[in-house]
Design a protein around this motif. Structure first.
Motif, short mmCIF file in Angstrom:
data_model
loop_
_atom_site.label_atom_id
_atom_site.label_comp_id
_atom_site.label_asym_id
_atom_site.label_seq_id
_atom_site.Cartn_x
_atom_site.Cartn_y
_atom_site.Cartn_z
N ASN A 123 -16.25 -4.42 5.43
CA ASN A 123 -15.75 -3.06 5.53
C ASN A 123 -14.93 -2.74 4.29
N LEU A 124 -15.33 -1.71 3.57
CA LEU A 124 -14.58 -1.30 2.38
C LEU A 124 -13.79 -0.04 2.75
N VAL A 125 -12.48 -0.16 2.76
CA VAL A 125 -11.66 0.99 3.14
C VAL A 125 -11.05 1.61 1.89
N PHE A 126 -11.22 2.91 1.78
CA PHE A 126 -10.67 3.63 0.63
C PHE A 126 -9.35 4.26 1.10
N THR A 127 -8.32 3.48 0.99
CA THR A 127 -7.03 3.84 1.58
C THR A 127 -6.35 4.95 0.79
N GLN A 128 -6.25 6.12 1.39
CA GLN A 128 -5.62 7.21 0.64
C GLN A 128 -4.61 8.03 1.43
N PHE A 129 -4.40 7.65 2.73
CA PHE A 129 -3.37 8.34 3.53
C PHE A 129 -2.41 7.32 4.12
N ASN A 130 -1.24 7.82 4.49
CA ASN A 130 -0.33 7.01 5.27
C ASN A 130 -0.14 7.71 6.61
N ARG A 131 -0.52 7.03 7.70
CA ARG A 131 -0.33 7.66 9.01
C ARG A 131 1.08 7.38 9.49
N THR A 132 1.81 8.44 9.80
CA THR A 132 3.20 8.28 10.22
C THR A 132 3.27 8.00 11.71
N ALA A 133 4.48 7.65 12.19
CA ALA A 133 4.66 7.38 13.62
C ALA A 133 4.31 8.63 14.44
N PHE B 239 0.83 -1.21 0.00
CA PHE B 239 0.00 0.00 0.00
C PHE B 239 0.87 1.27 0.00
N THR B 240 1.94 1.22 0.78
CA THR B 240 2.77 2.43 0.89
C THR B 240 3.72 2.58 -0.29
N GLY B 241 3.87 1.52 -1.09
CA GLY B 241 4.78 1.59 -2.24
C GLY B 241 6.20 1.16 -1.89
N LYS B 242 6.40 0.69 -0.63
CA LYS B 242 7.73 0.26 -0.22
C LYS B 242 8.14 -1.00 -0.99
N LEU B 243 7.17 -1.88 -1.24
CA LEU B 243 7.44 -3.09 -2.03
C LEU B 243 6.49 -3.13 -3.21
N VAL B 244 6.92 -3.82 -4.28
CA VAL B 244 6.06 -3.95 -5.46
C VAL B 244 5.23 -5.23 -5.29
N PRO B 245 3.89 -5.13 -5.36
CA PRO B 245 3.07 -6.33 -5.17
C PRO B 245 3.20 -7.28 -6.37
N GLY C 270 1.82 10.56 13.85
CA GLY C 270 0.38 10.81 13.80
C GLY C 270 -0.03 11.74 12.67
N GLU C 271 0.84 11.94 11.71
CA GLU C 271 0.51 12.80 10.57
C GLU C 271 -0.14 11.96 9.47
N TYR C 272 -1.10 12.54 8.76
CA TYR C 272 -1.76 11.82 7.67
C TYR C 272 -1.23 12.34 6.33
N VAL C 273 -0.36 11.55 5.71
CA VAL C 273 0.26 12.00 4.46
C VAL C 273 -0.48 11.34 3.29
N PRO C 274 -0.98 12.15 2.32
CA PRO C 274 -1.69 11.53 1.19
C PRO C 274 -0.78 10.55 0.45
N LEU C 275 -1.33 9.38 0.11
CA LEU C 275 -0.54 8.39 -0.63
C LEU C 275 -0.48 8.78 -2.10
N GLU C 276 0.60 8.39 -2.72
CA GLU C 276 0.76 8.70 -4.13
C GLU C 276 -0.36 8.06 -4.95
N LYS C 277 -0.64 6.78 -4.61
CA LYS C 277 -1.70 6.09 -5.34
C LYS C 277 -2.79 5.68 -4.36
N LYS C 278 -4.04 5.75 -4.84
CA LYS C 278 -5.16 5.35 -3.97
C LYS C 278 -5.36 3.84 -4.05
N ASN C 279 -5.78 3.29 -2.92
CA ASN C 279 -5.88 1.83 -2.82
C ASN C 279 -7.23 1.40 -2.27
#
Ligand code: SER
Length: 396
Positions: free
Chosen positions: A196-206, A49-55, A208-217
């Motif tokens: 539950n359908l989650v529209f994953t579009q942020f990455n919460r950092t350690a 989801f975060t783009g750290k690894l390629v699925p 507590g910041e919500y950073v928009p993800l490059e790609k929506k999931n």
């Protein structure tokens, strides 16, 4: 539809929508110090989801083993709390988004497993007009079946998160609280959240910041046992074919009958739940110990033994239940059949050790009570209780 068939039907449905079926990941998180155990279908997929690894593909579907112990005291007392459960999920890593996720969920529920449309309700995040419109204008969900809920935002500590839309099944007025404002999201049993359908579009950092993800999931999660309870028309998850045979076996060993006494039922359900958790944790390499994951396992196993005692079962009994668990889950959960003997050996050792602890603790407690009575005391001092608990492992 049997639980094992439901698992298969879900995975096959999403395979027909070009998803890659992956085996459940281990309950032990890999390279994720933020989690002790996997508690959601998306947890092992975080790096995709975060783009750290390629699925391996941008669309994936799984039936993930999950452990959640935060609500352990509720297990056996409600229709749907578990320490171990399986979560069905379909995931998009920068591929499809809300529209497909919603349409496919609807198609699976109404055309594959053929749930009654009139009993389905949804909730959406208050600002999420897009999800609201897809449900209402495209799917045809009547407006009085859609609720906007502030807490429709899903996150699991650090990592990918976003607004969500939950799907509920109406179990009928007889299961409800009867309050005029009872609706999906109410604490009573009437509306059962099934997906539950989650529209994953942020990455919460350690921090507590919500950073928009490059790609929506997309991250979705549907409890297998809950869905099975709806399809099998059972009052609780415990009565589905995924759990009930364990309860029947335990009842037979205790020489009690299910559904004749409320306390007996709680103990049987706790045992039914915990036997599954123990089996799967050990199959993933967790061993009983006094810390970390091993302590979670030890605690669950000891709770099961204690409930066995409450039912009047003497001696070792969990090993026989491991056989039943593997009989039920072996074909759907990878790794159980191969490790069958090993799991039983670990359970037998731990059960025997705990039985010795119980016997020793009871002797100590008996002696202590006699002493206290002679001194005319009416309470066991906290320090003594703590010593029994902490040093001797005697249950509080
Ligand atoms: N992550 C969400 C949940 O666990 C959906 O999969 O409910």
């Amino acid at each position: 539809m049997k639980g094992n068939e439901l698992r298969q039907a879900y995975l096959k449905f999403f395979e027909s929508k070009q998803h890659l079926i992956l085996d459940s990941f281990s309950l032990i998180p890999e390279n994720d110090p933020s989690l002790l155990l996997i508690g959601a279908g998306m947890a092992p997929l975080k790096p995709f989801f975060t783009g750290k690894l390629v699925p391996p593909r941008t669309r994936v579907t799984t039936c993930q083993k999950c452990i959640r112990t935060g609500d352990i005291e509720n297990v056996g007392r409600t229709a749907r709390h578990h320490t171990f459960f399986e979560m069905l999920g379909n995931f998009s890593f920068g591929d499809y988004f809300k529209k497909d996720a919603i349409h496919w969920a609807w198609e699976f529920l109404t055309e594959v497993i053929k749930l009654d449309k009139n009993r389905l309700y949804v909730t959406v995040y208050p600002d999420d007009q897009e999800a609201y419109d897809i449900w209402h204008k495209e799917v045809g969900m009547p407006e009085d079946h859609i609720t906007r809920l502030e807490d429709n935002f899903w996150e699991i500590g650090e990592g990918p998160c976003g607004p969500d839309s939950e799907i509920f099944y109406d179990l009928g007025e007889s299961r409800g609280c009867g309050e005029p404002d009872c609706a999906p999201g109410c604490d009573c049993d009437r509306y059962l959240e099934i997906w539950n359908l989650v529209f994953t579009q942020f990455n919460r950092t350690a921090d507590g910041e919500y950073v928009p993800l490059e790609k929506k999931n997309i991250d979705t999660g549907a409890g297998l046992e809950r869905l099975a309870s709806v399809l099998q028309n059972k009052e609780s998850n415990f009565e589905t074919d995924l759990i009930f045979p364990i309860i029947e076996k335990a009842a037979e060993m205790a020489k009690v009958t299910y559904h004749t006494d409320a306390n007996t039922d709680v103990s049987l359900k706790v045992i039914g739940d915990h036997a599954r958790a123990i089996t799967v944790l050990i199959s993933d390499g967790v061993l009983p110990s006094n810390e970390g994951r091993g302590y979670v396992l030890r605690r669950i196993l000891r709770r099961a033994v204690r409930h066995g005692r409450l039912l009047g079962i003497e001696g070792r009994f969990l090993t026989d239940l491991v056989d039943v668990v593997i009989d039920i889950l072996g074909s759907g959960v990878p790794g159980l059949i191969e490790k069958h003997d090993f799991i039983k050996r670990v359970v037998a050792n731990e059960e025997d050790r705990f039985n010795q602890t119980l016997a020793q603790g009871l002797d100590m407690l008996g002696a202590l009570i006699n002493e206290l009575k002679e001194a005319d005391a009416t309470e066991v001092p906290g320090a003594e209780v703590f010593k029994l608990y902490d040093t001797y492992g005697f249950p509080w």
